[in-house]
Motif scaffolding. Structure first.
Motif, short mmCIF file in Angstrom:
data_model
loop_
_atom_site.label_atom_id
_atom_site.label_comp_id
_atom_site.label_asym_id
_atom_site.label_seq_id
_atom_site.Cartn_x
_atom_site.Cartn_y
_atom_site.Cartn_z
N SER A 178 66.53 106.73 45.70
CA SER A 178 66.31 108.11 46.13
C SER A 178 65.56 108.20 47.44
N SER A 179 64.70 107.20 47.73
CA SER A 179 63.96 107.21 48.99
C SER A 179 64.88 107.12 50.20
N LEU A 180 66.12 106.70 49.98
CA LEU A 180 67.12 106.61 51.04
C LEU A 180 67.92 107.91 51.17
N GLY A 181 67.61 108.88 50.33
CA GLY A 181 68.37 110.12 50.35
C GLY A 181 69.68 110.01 49.58
N ILE A 182 69.79 109.00 48.73
CA ILE A 182 71.00 108.78 47.94
C ILE A 182 70.70 109.18 46.51
N GLU A 183 71.61 109.91 45.89
CA GLU A 183 71.48 110.23 44.48
C GLU A 183 71.96 109.00 43.69
N PRO A 184 71.06 108.36 42.91
CA PRO A 184 71.44 107.14 42.19
C PRO A 184 72.71 107.28 41.35
N SER A 185 72.92 108.44 40.77
CA SER A 185 74.11 108.63 39.93
C SER A 185 75.41 108.62 40.74
N SER A 186 75.30 108.74 42.07
CA SER A 186 76.50 108.72 42.90
C SER A 186 77.02 107.30 43.14
N LEU A 187 76.20 106.29 42.84
CA LEU A 187 76.66 104.91 42.97
C LEU A 187 77.52 104.56 41.77
N LEU A 188 78.58 103.81 42.01
CA LEU A 188 79.46 103.41 40.91
C LEU A 188 78.92 102.15 40.27
N TRP A 189 78.50 102.25 39.03
CA TRP A 189 77.95 101.10 38.31
C TRP A 189 79.07 100.39 37.58
N SER A 190 79.85 99.62 38.34
CA SER A 190 80.97 98.91 37.76
C SER A 190 80.69 97.41 37.80
N ALA A 191 81.50 96.66 37.09
CA ALA A 191 81.28 95.21 36.99
C ALA A 191 81.49 94.53 38.34
N GLY A 192 80.76 93.48 38.54
CA GLY A 192 80.85 92.68 39.75
C GLY A 192 80.03 91.43 39.58
N ASN A 193 79.95 90.61 40.58
CA ASN A 193 79.18 89.38 40.52
C ASN A 193 78.24 89.30 41.70
N ALA A 194 77.07 88.73 41.47
CA ALA A 194 76.11 88.51 42.56
C ALA A 194 75.91 87.04 42.74
#
Length: 194
Positions: A178-194
């Motif tokens: 949120s400190s970046l001005g981004i609404e966290p719920s707008s990010l897509l929480w999909s599967a991936g690898n790090a």
């Protein structure tokens, strides 16, 4: 590929996991970066509590020049964090910069040390106002973190003392985004690898 030579320097910044990061230690993590140079980067995860009690890291309480009851009161509810998968047996301390210890590194109002003296002072009620103790750290080889940022594994933001030291643990990730001005719920929480 981004490189340190291209003026990306994250020292004193937050590294915030995106939905692409799914490993247990790093999923939804916020990392305070205390070193970033041409050789790589090092940071501390600030929102993953460990099961290690703070009192256990103080050693023999009778060796501290302070009544045991006072020590226990001073450290009550102080968490120990899982700072990362590297050097898990080593303690790292982030704290507000009112006091300095051996090998203290500072960036603006945040100090970093691995000196046990800060823990003793804190237990005696003489330490910094805010403290965050972590076991272990996160590290990246030269160019590795830059590649991960380019692949959208991480967001970066200026470090924020309130998020680091006083925000509830479960809120740190959301507040950092949120400190970046981004609404966290707008990010897509999909599967991936790090």
């Amino acid at each position: 590929m981004l490189s340190f030579a291209n003026d990306l320097n994250l020292k004193g910044q937050f590294l915030i996991a995106t939905p692409k990061v799914t490993s247990d230690i790093f999923a939804q993590s916020v990392i305070y970066m205390f070193e970033h140079n041409a050789n790589g980067a090092v940071g501390i995860v600030i929102n993953k509590p460990s099961k290690v009690p703070f009192v256990e890291l103080l050693g023999d309480l009778s060796e501290i020049d302070c009544p045991e009851e006072e020590i226990l009161r001073n450290i009550d509810n102080t968490l120990v964090f899982a700072g990362g998968p590297v050097n898990r047996d080593k303690g790292y301390v982030l704290h507000s910069a009112e006091r300095f210890y051996r090998a203290t590194i500072t960036h603006e109002n945040i100090a970093f040390t691995s000196s046990r003296d800060v823990l003793i002072d804190y237990a005696k009620g003489n330490g910094p106002k805010h403290i965050l103790l972590a076991l272990g750290c996160a590290s990246w080889d030269a160019g590795q973190l830059e590649s991960e940022i380019m692949a959208n594994f991480w967001l970066t933001a200026p470090a924020n003392e309130a998020i680091m030291f006083t925000a509830p643990v479960v809120e740190k990730h959301r507040r950092a985004i949120s400190s970046l001005g981004i609404e966290p719920s707008s990010l897509l929480w999909s599967a991936g690898n790090a």
